[in-house]
Write an enzyme that holds these catalytic residues in place. Structure first.
Site, short mmCIF file in Angstrom:
data_model
loop_
_atom_site.label_atom_id
_atom_site.label_comp_id
_atom_site.label_asym_id
_atom_site.label_seq_id
_atom_site.Cartn_x
_atom_site.Cartn_y
_atom_site.Cartn_z
N PHE A 148 0.81 -1.22 0.00
CA PHE A 148 0.00 0.00 0.00
C PHE A 148 0.85 1.27 0.00
O PHE A 148 0.37 2.33 -0.38
CB PHE A 148 -0.93 0.01 1.24
CG PHE A 148 -0.23 0.45 2.50
CD1 PHE A 148 -0.11 1.80 2.81
CD2 PHE A 148 0.34 -0.48 3.37
CE1 PHE A 148 0.56 2.20 3.96
CE2 PHE A 148 1.01 -0.08 4.52
CZ PHE A 148 1.11 1.27 4.81
N LYS A 172 -1.32 -7.30 -9.14
CA LYS A 172 -2.28 -7.38 -8.02
C LYS A 172 -1.85 -6.29 -7.04
O LYS A 172 -0.97 -6.50 -6.20
CB LYS A 172 -2.21 -8.78 -7.39
CG LYS A 172 -3.46 -9.26 -6.68
CD LYS A 172 -3.92 -8.39 -5.55
CE LYS A 172 -3.10 -8.50 -4.29
NZ LYS A 172 -3.44 -7.44 -3.29
N GLU A 175 -4.90 -3.72 -1.72
CA GLU A 175 -6.35 -3.51 -1.63
C GLU A 175 -6.68 -2.24 -0.83
O GLU A 175 -7.83 -1.87 -0.70
CB GLU A 175 -7.05 -4.74 -1.04
CG GLU A 175 -6.62 -5.17 0.35
CD GLU A 175 -5.40 -6.10 0.35
OE1 GLU A 175 -4.41 -5.79 -0.36
OE2 GLU A 175 -5.41 -7.09 1.09
N ARG A 176 -5.64 -1.58 -0.24
CA ARG A 176 -5.93 -0.38 0.57
C ARG A 176 -6.07 0.89 -0.26
O ARG A 176 -6.82 1.79 0.08
CB ARG A 176 -4.82 -0.17 1.59
CG ARG A 176 -4.44 -1.40 2.34
CD ARG A 176 -4.29 -1.15 3.82
NE ARG A 176 -3.87 -2.36 4.48
CZ ARG A 176 -4.65 -3.43 4.66
NH1 ARG A 176 -5.89 -3.43 4.26
NH2 ARG A 176 -4.17 -4.50 5.26
N SER A 225 5.48 -6.97 3.22
CA SER A 225 6.07 -7.29 4.52
C SER A 225 6.85 -8.62 4.43
O SER A 225 6.58 -9.45 3.56
CB SER A 225 4.98 -7.38 5.57
OG SER A 225 4.05 -8.37 5.19
N CYS A 280 9.51 1.87 3.29
CA CYS A 280 10.42 0.77 3.59
C CYS A 280 11.84 1.27 3.79
O CYS A 280 12.68 0.56 4.31
CB CYS A 280 10.38 -0.26 2.48
SG CYS A 280 10.98 0.42 0.95
N GLU A 382 9.68 -4.08 12.88
CA GLU A 382 9.34 -2.94 12.01
C GLU A 382 8.04 -2.32 12.53
O GLU A 382 7.00 -2.99 12.58
CB GLU A 382 9.15 -3.44 10.57
CG GLU A 382 8.84 -2.31 9.60
CD GLU A 382 8.61 -2.81 8.17
OE1 GLU A 382 7.91 -3.82 7.98
OE2 GLU A 382 9.13 -2.16 7.25
P1 NAD Z 1 1.66 -6.63 3.05
O1 NAD Z 1 2.70 -7.68 3.08
O2 NAD Z 1 0.57 -6.69 4.06
O3 NAD Z 1 0.91 -6.65 1.61
C1 NAD Z 1 1.63 -6.62 0.42
C2 NAD Z 1 0.82 -7.32 -0.66
O4 NAD Z 1 0.64 -8.70 -0.28
C3 NAD Z 1 -0.57 -6.74 -0.87
O5 NAD Z 1 -0.85 -6.72 -2.24
C4 NAD Z 1 -1.47 -7.72 -0.13
O6 NAD Z 1 -2.76 -7.81 -0.70
C5 NAD Z 1 -0.74 -9.03 -0.28
N1 NAD Z 1 -0.99 -9.94 0.85
C6 NAD Z 1 -1.28 -9.58 2.14
N2 NAD Z 1 -1.43 -10.69 2.90
C7 NAD Z 1 -1.21 -11.75 2.08
C8 NAD Z 1 -1.19 -13.17 2.31
N3 NAD Z 1 -1.45 -13.70 3.51
N4 NAD Z 1 -0.90 -13.96 1.25
C9 NAD Z 1 -0.64 -13.46 0.04
N5 NAD Z 1 -0.64 -12.11 -0.22
C10 NAD Z 1 -0.91 -11.28 0.79
O7 NAD Z 1 2.40 -5.22 3.07
P2 NAD Z 1 1.77 -3.76 3.17
O8 NAD Z 1 1.24 -3.56 4.55
O9 NAD Z 1 0.89 -3.50 2.03
O10 NAD Z 1 3.09 -2.86 2.96
C11 NAD Z 1 3.97 -2.54 4.00
C12 NAD Z 1 5.15 -3.48 4.06
O11 NAD Z 1 5.81 -3.50 2.80
C13 NAD Z 1 6.20 -3.05 5.05
O12 NAD Z 1 6.68 -4.19 5.72
C14 NAD Z 1 7.30 -2.43 4.20
O13 NAD Z 1 8.58 -2.45 4.76
C15 NAD Z 1 7.21 -3.29 3.00
N6 NAD Z 1 7.80 -2.64 1.83
C16 NAD Z 1 9.01 -3.06 1.42
C17 NAD Z 1 9.62 -2.46 0.36
C18 NAD Z 1 10.97 -2.91 -0.12
O14 NAD Z 1 11.38 -2.48 -1.16
N7 NAD Z 1 11.67 -3.77 0.59
C19 NAD Z 1 8.98 -1.41 -0.31
C20 NAD Z 1 7.72 -1.01 0.12
C21 NAD Z 1 7.14 -1.64 1.21
#
Ligand code: NAD
Length: 497
Positions: A148, A172, A175-176, A225, A280, A382
């Site tokens: 998101f 994909k 969803e937020r 994450s 991130c 984090e």
């Molecule tokens: P998230 O992991 O909750 O979601 C990321 C994606 O995964 C979304 O599209 C979500 O729909 C999907 N998802 C969520 N739960 C899932 C599951 N159980 N199975 C399969 N898919 C699933 O992350 P977020 O809250 O949207 O974003 C924040 C996180 O992303 C933080 O941890 C941040 O550090 C990380 N991030 C990392 C980078 C990087 O380059 N390393 C960049 C941006 C964000």
């Protein structure tokens, strides 16, 4: 409440069935309904991508790049509209939203160089009448799953490059805050991308699992994450897919006694509290070498944190908007409670902030902890919110050991005037992206982005040269055209010069 559609095979598609709400975090109101794709919907996108692939793969790279040139222009023309959508659903300020779009456009510019990037390697006369070359060919149907916190930039890390390399892409998004992501994909179609080459499907775990399980999907790019990154990497590679899965972070800034403290404080304010700490690459730990540096840093940061201008992201001239959801705000507040209970000194407490006219928004003021120690949860995990932890150490070596012992290795930086210290830091630190007096060392589009340790699962970083390698596979071709009059006898020994 309007319903946000999928974009499949060039058409906006609505779906009845499971759905979720998209909120405006500044008001706390649900503003859109979002369908959560079923397995059948995912398959429609896959079928469209498969059908589009043969023609797209054979479209000259220069023609594919021309679409990206037009796309870049459309993105620039629509900057204000895109920034507004990002801000409405994510909560970040308009200036910050425009900034993420600009960094995303850099990747489109890189993709415009497709004919140069894909030139391959050629060696003439590797043996008698034999020439050899390496060709970089597309994989086919590939998919991206994005977080998101950068609804414009992170998808732009992925599909412009995948597509100019000749692949078809299924995205994909989170969803937020999916509206800006969808609009940007529509602009790419407007720029002339054939239908089916890019589809956008909304969804949750069920949609992601359908993409992981589909044999037609050859590669997965993920950003989000760490637990989900690890899951997607394990499940994808188990099925023989290529996977790059970028995860979470805990980014440390080291402040040396010789640092220009005023500049370091300005840099830290933006890096810790910009985008409400939901980056991130946000700095969430300041490691001070010596108590003198720590005392001076805390004294300088405190009034600035208390003076942060916080409000609805769509208002002008602010430093920070709300967190993305009520759950995110409560989670970050929970970490603040935890830090106090663990014995850290809460110097600035941003909890309980109410913004006039936006009393139901998901706001939290900037928080600052001093005397944080490595065994505390606020240090280890984090937080992903506007919370900066100060850790006190006695030497650069101790600071580096602390960082190297942390499970994450996304970004880090050092503030110093000492070249020797900076060089040692760059050489020995176990982190993927390092800044020297640069607080957010996000690589430009022609260098690749990626962390080490549990911040990235996979071998190749995102975008740039690693992105090209990720979205193509090498084919090595050896070719002989014997001279007309010659006849060569069979050779039973292994061929060599
Ligand atoms: P998230 O992991 O909750 O979601 C990321 C994606 O995964 C979304 O599209 C979500 O729909 C999907 N998802 C969520 N739960 C899932 C599951 N159980 N199975 C399969 N898919 C699933 O992350 P977020 O809250 O949207 O974003 C924040 C996180 O992303 C933080 O941890 C941040 O550090 C990380 N991030 C990392 C980078 C990087 O380059 N390393 C960049 C941006 C964000």
């Amino acid at each position: 409440m309007s319903v946000i559609p999928h974009l499949i095979n060039g058409e906006l598609v609505t779906e009845t069935g499971r759905s979720t709400d998209v909120f405006n975090p500044s008001t706390g109101q649900a503003i859109h309904k979002l369908p959560l794709a079923s397995r059948e919907t995912i398959q429609q996108a896959i079928d469209a991508a498969k059908a589009a692939f043969p023609a797209w793969r054979n479209t000259p790279a220069a023609k594919r790049a021309q679409v990206m040139f037009r796309f870049k222009q459309l993105l620039e023309q629509n900057e204000a509209r895109i920034a507004q959508l990002i801000s409405e659903e994510h909560g970040k300020t308009l200036e910050d939203a425009a900034g993420e779009l600009k960094r995303g456009i850099e990747n489109v510019e890189f993709a415009c160089a497709a004919p140069e990037i894909l030139k391959g390697e050629y060696s003439r006369n590797v043996g008698p009448n034999i020439d050899a070359w390496s060709d970089f060919q597309p994989l086919g149907v590939v998919a991206g799953i994005t977080p998101f916190n950068f609804p414009a930039m992170v998808p732009l890390w992925m599909y412009p490059l995948a597509i100019v390399c000749g692949n078809c892409f299924i995205l994909k998004p989170s969803e937020r805050d999916p509206s800006s992501t969808l609009l940007i994909a529509q602009l790419l179609l407007e720029a002339g991308l054939p239908k089916g080459v890019l589809s956008v499907v909304h969804g949750d775990k069920a949609a992601v699992d359908a993409l992981i399980e589909a044999p037609e999907v050859k590669a997965l790019s993920f950003v989000g994450s760490t637990p989900i990154a690890e899951y997607i990497y394990a499940e994808g590679t188990k099925r023989g897919k290529r996977v790059q899965a970028l995860g979470g972070a805990k980014n440390h800034a080291v402040l040396m006694p010789d640092a220009d403290l005023d500049n370091a404080v300005s840099a830290l304010m933006g890096a810790a509290y910009g985008s409400c700490g939901e980056r991130c690459m946000a700095i969430s730990v300041a490691v001070c070498v010596g108590d003198q540096v720590a005392d001076a840093l805390v004294a300088k940061l405190t009034p600035q944190i208390k003076a942060l201008k916080i409000g609805a992201g769509t208002s002008c001239g602010l430093d920070m908007g709300p967190l993305v959801t009520g759950a995110a705000r409560d989670k970050v507040s929970g970490y603040v409670e935890d830090g106090v209970a663990a014995g850290a000194t809460l110097v600035v407490d941003g909890r309980g902030l109410s913004v006039a006219g936006h009393e139901n928004g998901f706001f939290l003021g900037g928080c600052l902890f001093d005397n944080v120690t490595p065994e505390m949860r606020i240090y280890k995990e984090e937080i992903f919110g506007p919370v900066l932890c100060v850790v006190r150490v006695n030497s650069l070596e101790e600071a580096m050991q602390l960082i190297n012992d942390h499970e994450y290795g996304n970004g880090t930086c050092i503030f110093t005037r000492d070249g020797e210290a900076a060089r040692l830091f760059c050489d020995e630190i176990e982190v993927g992206m390092v800044g020297v007096n640069v607080p957010l060392p996000v690589p430009v589009a022609y260098h690749s982005f990626g962390g080490w340790k549990r911040s990235l699962f996979g071998d190749l970083h995102a975008y740039g040269p690693d992105g090209v390698r990720f979205y193509t596979r090498r084919k090595a071709i050896t070719q002989r055209w014997p001279q007309r009059a010659s006849h060569e006898a069979s050779q039973f020994a292994f061929p060599s010069l």
